[in-house]
Design an enzyme around this catalytic site. Structure first.
Site, mmCIF file in Angstrom:
data_model
loop_
_atom_site.group_PDB
_atom_site.id
_atom_site.type_symbol
_atom_site.label_atom_id
_atom_site.label_comp_id
_atom_site.label_asym_id
_atom_site.label_seq_id
_atom_site.Cartn_x
_atom_site.Cartn_y
_atom_site.Cartn_z
ATOM 1 N N ILE A 157 3.244 -15.384 33.310
ATOM 2 C CA ILE A 157 2.926 -14.172 34.077
ATOM 3 C C ILE A 157 2.321 -14.534 35.431
ATOM 4 C CG2 ILE A 157 1.618 -12.011 34.086
ATOM 5 C CD1 ILE A 157 1.837 -12.023 31.004
ATOM 6 N N ASP A 176 -5.338 -23.577 37.079
ATOM 7 C CA ASP A 176 -4.844 -23.550 35.696
ATOM 8 C C ASP A 176 -5.388 -24.778 34.993
ATOM 9 O OD1 ASP A 176 -2.208 -22.187 34.092
ATOM 10 O OD2 ASP A 176 -2.818 -24.191 33.426
ATOM 11 N N ARG A 244 -6.444 -10.266 29.176
ATOM 12 C CA ARG A 244 -7.082 -9.888 27.910
ATOM 13 C C ARG A 244 -8.479 -9.388 28.210
ATOM 14 N NH1 ARG A 244 -5.346 -11.312 22.589
ATOM 15 N NH2 ARG A 244 -3.092 -11.405 22.780
ATOM 16 N N ASP A 268 -6.019 -3.336 33.203
ATOM 17 C CA ASP A 268 -5.066 -2.916 32.167
ATOM 18 C C ASP A 268 -5.633 -3.240 30.788
ATOM 19 O OD1 ASP A 268 -2.497 -1.848 31.386
ATOM 20 O OD2 ASP A 268 -1.865 -3.889 30.885
ATOM 21 N N GLU A 273 -11.640 -2.506 24.011
ATOM 22 C CA GLU A 273 -10.392 -1.841 23.687
ATOM 23 C C GLU A 273 -10.327 -1.538 22.190
ATOM 24 O OE1 GLU A 273 -7.495 -3.967 26.259
ATOM 25 O OE2 GLU A 273 -6.020 -3.225 24.818
ATOM 26 N N HIS A 291 -3.466 -0.699 28.860
ATOM 27 C CA HIS A 291 -2.766 -1.870 28.301
ATOM 28 C C HIS A 291 -1.249 -1.639 28.207
ATOM 29 C CE1 HIS A 291 -3.599 -5.658 25.703
ATOM 30 N NE2 HIS A 291 -2.453 -5.769 26.376
ATOM 31 N N ILE A 292 -0.662 -1.370 29.374
ATOM 32 C CA ILE A 292 0.780 -1.063 29.408
ATOM 33 C C ILE A 292 1.572 -2.136 30.152
ATOM 34 C CG2 ILE A 292 0.596 1.448 29.207
ATOM 35 C CD1 ILE A 292 0.941 1.388 32.390
ATOM 36 N N GLY A 293 0.921 -3.300 30.373
ATOM 37 C CA GLY A 293 1.567 -4.352 31.177
ATOM 38 C C GLY A 293 2.996 -4.663 30.759
ATOM 39 N N ALA A 294 3.217 -4.776 29.449
ATOM 40 C CA ALA A 294 4.539 -5.182 28.972
ATOM 41 C C ALA A 294 5.435 -3.984 28.687
ATOM 42 C CB ALA A 294 4.380 -5.992 27.693
HETATM 43 N N1 NAD Z 1 -1.268 -6.533 29.954
HETATM 44 C C1 NAD Z 1 -0.334 -6.730 29.057
HETATM 45 O O1 NAD Z 1 0.258 -5.808 28.522
HETATM 46 C C2 NAD Z 1 0.047 -8.136 28.701
HETATM 47 C C3 NAD Z 1 1.367 -8.402 28.306
HETATM 48 C C4 NAD Z 1 1.719 -9.711 27.985
HETATM 49 C C5 NAD Z 1 0.752 -10.713 28.044
HETATM 50 N N2 NAD Z 1 -0.524 -10.413 28.407
HETATM 51 C C6 NAD Z 1 -1.531 -11.465 28.479
HETATM 52 O O2 NAD Z 1 -1.312 -12.241 29.637
HETATM 53 C C7 NAD Z 1 -1.879 -13.537 29.449
HETATM 54 C C8 NAD Z 1 -0.985 -14.615 30.013
HETATM 55 O O3 NAD Z 1 0.295 -14.577 29.407
HETATM 56 P P1 NAD Z 1 1.400 -15.689 29.767
HETATM 57 O O4 NAD Z 1 2.645 -15.278 29.062
HETATM 58 O O5 NAD Z 1 1.426 -15.925 31.236
HETATM 59 O O6 NAD Z 1 0.748 -16.941 29.032
HETATM 60 P P2 NAD Z 1 1.047 -18.507 29.322
HETATM 61 O O7 NAD Z 1 0.640 -19.216 28.097
HETATM 62 O O8 NAD Z 1 2.443 -18.687 29.827
HETATM 63 O O9 NAD Z 1 0.043 -18.848 30.524
HETATM 64 C C9 NAD Z 1 -1.342 -18.921 30.388
HETATM 65 C C10 NAD Z 1 -1.838 -20.021 31.316
HETATM 66 O O10 NAD Z 1 -3.259 -19.952 31.369
HETATM 67 C C11 NAD Z 1 -3.747 -21.296 31.431
HETATM 68 N N3 NAD Z 1 -5.151 -21.273 30.984
HETATM 69 C C12 NAD Z 1 -5.637 -21.129 29.733
HETATM 70 N N4 NAD Z 1 -6.991 -21.080 29.758
HETATM 71 C C13 NAD Z 1 -7.358 -21.220 31.064
HETATM 72 C C14 NAD Z 1 -8.600 -21.266 31.728
HETATM 73 N N5 NAD Z 1 -9.748 -21.121 31.062
HETATM 74 N N6 NAD Z 1 -8.601 -21.436 33.064
HETATM 75 C C15 NAD Z 1 -7.431 -21.574 33.751
HETATM 76 N N7 NAD Z 1 -6.224 -21.540 33.175
HETATM 77 C C16 NAD Z 1 -6.192 -21.361 31.842
HETATM 78 C C17 NAD Z 1 -2.817 -22.095 30.539
HETATM 79 O O11 NAD Z 1 -2.840 -23.459 30.867
HETATM 80 C C18 NAD Z 1 -1.468 -21.431 30.847
HETATM 81 O O12 NAD Z 1 -0.762 -22.107 31.870
HETATM 82 C C19 NAD Z 1 -2.170 -13.621 27.939
HETATM 83 O O13 NAD Z 1 -3.543 -13.381 27.754
HETATM 84 C C20 NAD Z 1 -1.453 -12.457 27.339
HETATM 85 O O14 NAD Z 1 -2.116 -11.968 26.192
HETATM 86 C C21 NAD Z 1 -0.888 -9.159 28.750
#
Ligand code: NAD
Length: 316
Positions: A157, A176, A244, A268, A273, A291-294
């Site tokens: 994301i 990251d 999150r 979001d 929550e 929480h409608i991101g996806a």
């Molecule tokens: N709002 C929504 O509806 C929605 C939808 C899908 C996902 N999400 C959330 O989005 C987040 C990211 O999803 P993604 O698919 O990109 O995940 P991903 O695993 O592809 O990417 C997460 C990245 O964060 C890095 N990371 C972990 N802890 C860290 C820290 N403390 N500091 C810096 N970097 C750190 C990891 O190395 C990784 O590259 C997740 O929490 C997921 O639950 C939210």
């Protein structure tokens, strides 16, 4: 072979599964009746989103299950290790919604820099009587182009967000815990492509040099952004959290909004929550979504198709 999509699945996913010879049941079965339903109907694959719980007891009681699928990313509602130990496939669709979340980040950002979140609250109340005053209040916004966005967490994301940012002329900084550098390719509608080589920065540098910040990390044990981190940011920064709840300290956020350190926030996800704090919900400087991101039609379509493809490959 029978598939029960207990939290729903897109029509395209159903169609693909049916073409692959699967029978798809889309009845929403209540949690306490799920074991009986699966056993009576000899369900082979159980598909869920975040609502249905797939715990050890259910896995043990349903011997027909060969696959558990999660439409989306987080598998907190499934006892994954236990299912795998019993030879059950556990699948999810981590990439399907990245673009949808990234676009929502920009919906909040565009909204924040032009005060749309607040204007939309006040125009219905005072738009006919105080038009000129409102015009004055909501003028003086700013542009995103040319500004710096700091992305915390540069996975799927985070990278999708960076692509939109680069596309509208922003500078991208990221931090990251694993990714140090990468090539990010922007693909345009006409087949053209542009590649940007990006290097990670320390969290402190990202906080210090960004005009806008957005978080894309998984659930954390501790806040990533608290009072100390807010103090390192530029004055008047905008911050978005669509990752999150619990990654940003909401008490520190409200303080930073009150002092003007943070100009606006877009949320979001929430610490408490599904009952976000009233102070957050009522705050005039926060743009809010539940929480409608996806939750776009396109992402749901991709989720359904991705699940169908994996089921066909694993069970057919
Ligand atoms: N709002 C929504 O509806 C929605 C939808 C899908 C996902 N999400 C959330 O989005 C987040 C990211 O999803 P993604 O698919 O990109 O995940 P991903 O695993 O592809 O990417 C997460 C990245 O964060 C890095 N990371 C972990 N802890 C860290 C820290 N403390 N500091 C810096 N970097 C750190 C990891 O190395 C990784 O590259 C997740 O929490 C997921 O639950 C939210």
């Amino acid at each position: 072979m029978k598939v029960l999509a207990n939290d729903g699945i897109s029509a395209s996913g159903v169609q693909k599964l049916e073409q692959g010879g699967f029978e798809v049941l889309t009845t929403k079965v209540a949690q306490e009746q799920l074991v009986n339903f699966i056993n009576e109907n000899n369900v082979n694959a159980l598909l869920v989103r975040s609502a249905t719980e797939v715990r050890k007891e259910l896995i043990d009681a349903c011997t027909s299950l060969q696959l558990i699928g999660r439409g989306g990313v987080g598998m907190d509602n499934i006892d994954v290790a236990h299912a795998k130990s019993k030879g059950i496939h556990v699948i999810n669709t981590p990439a399907a919604s990245s673009e949808s979340v990234a676009e929502l980040v920009f919906a909040h950002l565009f909204s924040g820099v032009r005060y749309l979140h607040d204007s939309n609250r006040n125009m219905p109340l005072e738009g006919d009587s105080k038009f000129k005053q409102l015009k004055k209040s909501y003028g003086g916004g700013s542009e995103l182009r040319g500004k710096t966005i700091g992305i915390i967490g540069f996975g799927r994301i985070g990278q999708a967000t960076a692509k939109i940012a680069l596309g509208i002329g922003m500078k991208v900084l990221f931090t990251d815990s694993n990714i140090k550098e990468l090539d990010l390719s922007l693909d345009f509608y006409n087949g053209q492509s542009l590649t940007f080589h990006l290097k990670s920065n320390s969290l402190d540098d990202v906080l210090k040099h960004s005009d806008f910040l957005t978080l894309h990390v998984p659930a954390q044990k501790e806040y990533i952004i608290g009072a100390q981190e807010f103090s390192k940011m530029k004055d008047g920064v905008g911050i978005i959290n669509a990752s999150r709840g619990g990654t940003v300290d909401e008490v520190a956020l409200v303080d930073a909004l009150e002092t003007g350190k943070v100009a606006f926030a877009g949320l979001d996800v929430y610490e408490s929550e599904p009952n976000p704090e009233i102070k957050i919900l009522m705050h005039p400087k926060i743009s809010l979504t539940p929480h409608i991101g996806a939750a776009t039609n396109e992402a749901q379509d991709r989720i359904g198709l991705e699940l169908a493809d994996q089921i066909i490959e694993l069970l057919q």
